[in-house]
Enzyme design. Structure first.
Site, PDB file in Angstrom:
ATOM      1  N   THR A  93       0.791  -1.214   0.000  1.00 43.11           N
ATOM      2  CA  THR A  93       0.000   0.000   0.000  1.00 43.11           C
ATOM      3  C   THR A  93       0.835   1.282   0.000  1.00 43.11           C
ATOM      4  O   THR A  93       2.024   1.280   0.301  1.00 43.11           O
ATOM      5  CB  THR A  93      -0.992  -0.006   1.180  1.00 43.11           C
ATOM      6  OG1 THR A  93      -1.624  -1.283   1.241  1.00 43.11           O
ATOM      7  CG2 THR A  93      -2.031   1.040   1.073  1.00 43.11           C
TER       8      THR A  93
ATOM      9  N   GLU B  17      -1.632  -4.605  -2.728  1.00 43.78           N
ATOM     10  CA  GLU B  17      -1.512  -5.531  -1.592  1.00 43.78           C
ATOM     11  C   GLU B  17      -0.059  -5.841  -1.266  1.00 43.78           C
ATOM     12  O   GLU B  17       0.598  -4.999  -0.691  1.00 43.78           O
ATOM     13  CB  GLU B  17      -2.324  -6.810  -1.788  1.00 43.78           C
ATOM     14  CG  GLU B  17      -2.967  -7.320  -0.486  1.00 43.78           C
ATOM     15  CD  GLU B  17      -2.077  -8.093   0.468  1.00 43.78           C
ATOM     16  OE1 GLU B  17      -1.065  -8.657   0.019  1.00 43.78           O
ATOM     17  OE2 GLU B  17      -2.409  -8.166   1.656  1.00 43.78           O
TER      18      GLU B  17
ATOM     19  N   ASP C 186      -6.684 -10.944   0.598  1.00 47.04           N
ATOM     20  CA  ASP C 186      -7.237 -10.289   1.791  1.00 47.04           C
ATOM     21  C   ASP C 186      -8.523 -10.959   2.253  1.00 47.04           C
ATOM     22  O   ASP C 186      -9.018 -10.671   3.343  1.00 47.04           O
ATOM     23  CB  ASP C 186      -7.492  -8.805   1.519  1.00 47.04           C
ATOM     24  CG  ASP C 186      -6.253  -7.954   1.703  1.00 47.04           C
ATOM     25  OD1 ASP C 186      -5.230  -8.478   2.172  1.00 47.04           O
ATOM     26  OD2 ASP C 186      -6.302  -6.748   1.377  1.00 47.04           O
TER      27      ASP C 186
END
Length: 596
Positions: A407, A427, A454
């Site tokens: 990120t 990610e 995720d």
């Protein structure tokens, strides 16, 4: 008056922004600072506007947009496109983002989170009845969600942009065509990543013939990305979600050599941005506005802060610039309780009901007051259980622990008082390790995300479904926490902030808010503080940043302690009482703040 999102329905009247065409971009002579460890930064004071991003070239692109009449939304687009080029390990057009925007009176939340393809099942990451090893799932076609960043930014620009859409791509296109100097952080990331070399396009582009990564200072051009960005600049998001670029994206996913994914052209072309109701939570003299589910960030941050406000102060919160062991104990225990709720309840709201039908019940003062009574003088360790903020029609199991990564964060305040807090991600570092050239056949391109990891790999536990399990069209739970802060009494903007860091984003952002509000620290001083985190088990302290005495006291409280590198990438801009701005950039990354 507190900022609210006011939704109006207008019949027979179309309101669109009036655009000025653009500006003349000049590629700067900027080399990101040497070192990818910890380097002190001074903080930056500006009179009227400021932009903070994770790479100086990206910050400069936003600065030039603002200096030439663009607003915060315009600048965010230019920054993101340059980050796609210069910080490919963290974010880009192959991923997703959450954007919080304040237009001087209202707050909006734009959801550009990736979606799962229509053919997936809850068993996506299961083989022979067992979850795949995390690294195997990441570096595969299975992990790629439909990217949302481009379409989300286009919608925000249509509603609020001032400069022409195509002009905002010129910084990234220019740098991609003329080349930029490889930074220390990009070099280090390439050197430490073996999986990226398994992708032939990526290996040929980012590594030398002898297998060594590109060296610091090497000039890197990306003609494939320049071509793709020119198409998007000229034709809007349709150039990404349809035609050659979309076909190439789908082909890369479906033809992965080991674990192909099921993404289709229909999955890509049907992607839609969602505008969600922001969550604005009173917190003493401030009101903190953040992103609702599918982000777990705001709810979990404000649970931690709400639980802390219920605790007696055991000792001075700071000791020679380091958070005291007493405050750290309370912070860590509050984190355990908040993460227990997070693991049980939070997921895509299109698929999962909020407890009691309202996410704000998880932040209700009475609920947090009862939960805070569980914080004592001895650590709960891994035994923290979720609470009961409201009734559910379906009972969910708590999600088993699994990693989160990656990120980048962008904070911007423009001269008109508009503000952006945008957290953007692919990610893990380099995402799925799949480089897509848009069907151009040219060197380079952009990296595809691995955001589907995720989701919970395990769809159910002991016969109960996990809220954050894989489902078709679903958006995976996130920890991204773009945050805008307002004065509760006047409604005036106080700050824009956020961070990368996977699930640790929550701790980084929460601690920064405490440091600015309660400890009187500037944005930069707050970002410089050492980190301490727990997701419910062991406690991780930032390596080499805490005195031995602190570690010993935390162990006496019952915490299991280990030290490790905790690489946040916080950005924060705070408006001071005299109206000027003071911005901070994380000393652990290459970011800077620029403004006038």
């Amino acid at each position: 008056m507190s900022p609210k999102r006011i939704k109006l329905t207008l019949t027979g009247l179309l309101l669109v922004p009036v655009y000025s065409f653009g500006f003349s971009y000049e590629a700067p002579s900027i080399t990101p600072e040497v070192g990818s460890g910890y380097e002190e930064k001074p903080g930056w004071a500006t009179a009227s506007f400021a932009v903070a991003a994770a790479n100086p070239l990206a910050t400069d692109a936003g600065y030039q947009v603002l200096a030439n009449g663009g607003n915060a939304i315009d600048a965010a687009i230019a920054v993101q496109m340059v980050l796609t080029l210069v910080e490919p390990q963290s974010s880009g057009i192959g991923g997703g983002a959450f954007l919080m925007f304040y237009d001087g009176s209202n707050v909006q939340a734009y959801d550009g989170r990736e979606t799962a393809p229509g053919a997936v099942t809850g068993e996506l990451f299961m083989e022979n009845g067992e979850p795949l090893p995390f690294a195997d799932a990441v570096a595969s076609g299975l992990s790629v969600g439909v990217p949302g960043t481009v379409r989300m930014l286009e919608q925000a620009h249509k509603e609020h942009g001032q400069l022409a859409w195509e002009a905002l791509f010129e910084p990234a296109i220019t740098l991609a065509e003329e080349g930029f100097a490889v930074s220390q952080r990009l070099h280090t990331s390439l050197a430490n990543d073996e999986a990226l070399r398994s992708d032939p396009l990526a290996e040929n582009f980012y590594y030398q013939p002898n297998g060594e990564p590109l060296a610091v200072g090497d000039t890197l051009k990306n003609p494939a990305l320049a071509n793709i960005l020119r198409q998007i600049a000229a034709n809007g998001s349709a150039a990404f979600y349809e035609g050659d670029v979309a076909e190439d994206l789908v082909s890369r996913v479906q033809n992965h050599s080991v674990r192909p994914g099921s993404m289709t052209l229909e999955d890509v072309s049907s992607y839609q941005t969602i505008e969600r109701e922001p969550l604005c939570t009173p917190w003493q003299q401030w009101e903190v506005c953040g992103f609702p589910p599918p982000s777990s960030g705001h709810i979990t941050i404000m649970q931690i802060l709400g639980l802390l406000d219920q605790q007696p102060l055991l000792e001075a919160p700071l000791d020679n610039g380091v958070s005291s062991s007493g405050w750290l104990h309370q912070f860590l225990e509050a984190s355990r309780l908040a993460f227990a709720d997070r693991g049980r309840y939070i997921a895509d709201p299109e698929f999962v009901e909020a407890p009691g039908g309202d996410w704000s019940l998880m932040l209700a003062p009475d609920y947090l007051s009862e939960r805070s009574k569980l914080i004592g003088d001895t650590s709960m360790g891994d035994s923290a259980e979720p609470g009961n903020p409201g009734e559910l029609d379906v009972s969910f199991a708590s999600q088993p622990d699994q990693p989160e990564y990656g990120t980048s964060h962008i904070s911007i305040i423009d001269a008109e008082g508009n503000a952006v807090a945008m957290t953007t991600s692919i990610e893990q570092a380099f995402g799925s390790r799949i480089l897509a050239d848009g069907g151009t056949g040219l060197p380079g391109g952009y990296l595809l995300n691995n955001e589907l990891t995720d989701f919970s790999f395990t769809p159910e536990v002991d016969g109960e479904l996990v809220a954050n399990r894989v489902e078709p069209g679903k958006r995976p739970r996130s920890s991204m926490s773009p945050t805008l802060v307002f004065d509760k009494e006047s409604g005036e903007l106080v700050a824009s902030l956020g961070s990368p860091g996977g699930a640790a984003i929550i701790h980084y952002t929460a601690r920064t808010l405490v440091a600015m509000r309660d400890w009187g620290m500037s944005a930069q001083e707050a970002l410089n503080l050492p980190h301490a985190i727990t997701m419910g088990g062991d406690v991780y302290l930032e390596e080499g940043r805490f005195p031995e005495a602190t570690l010993e006291v935390l162990e006496e409280y019952g915490h299991t302690i280990s030290e490790r590198e905790l690489t946040s990438g916080l950005q924060a801009i705070r408006r001071l009482e005299d109206g000027t701005l003071f911005g901070g950039a994380d000393p652990r990354r290459e970011g800077v703040v620029m403004g006038d």
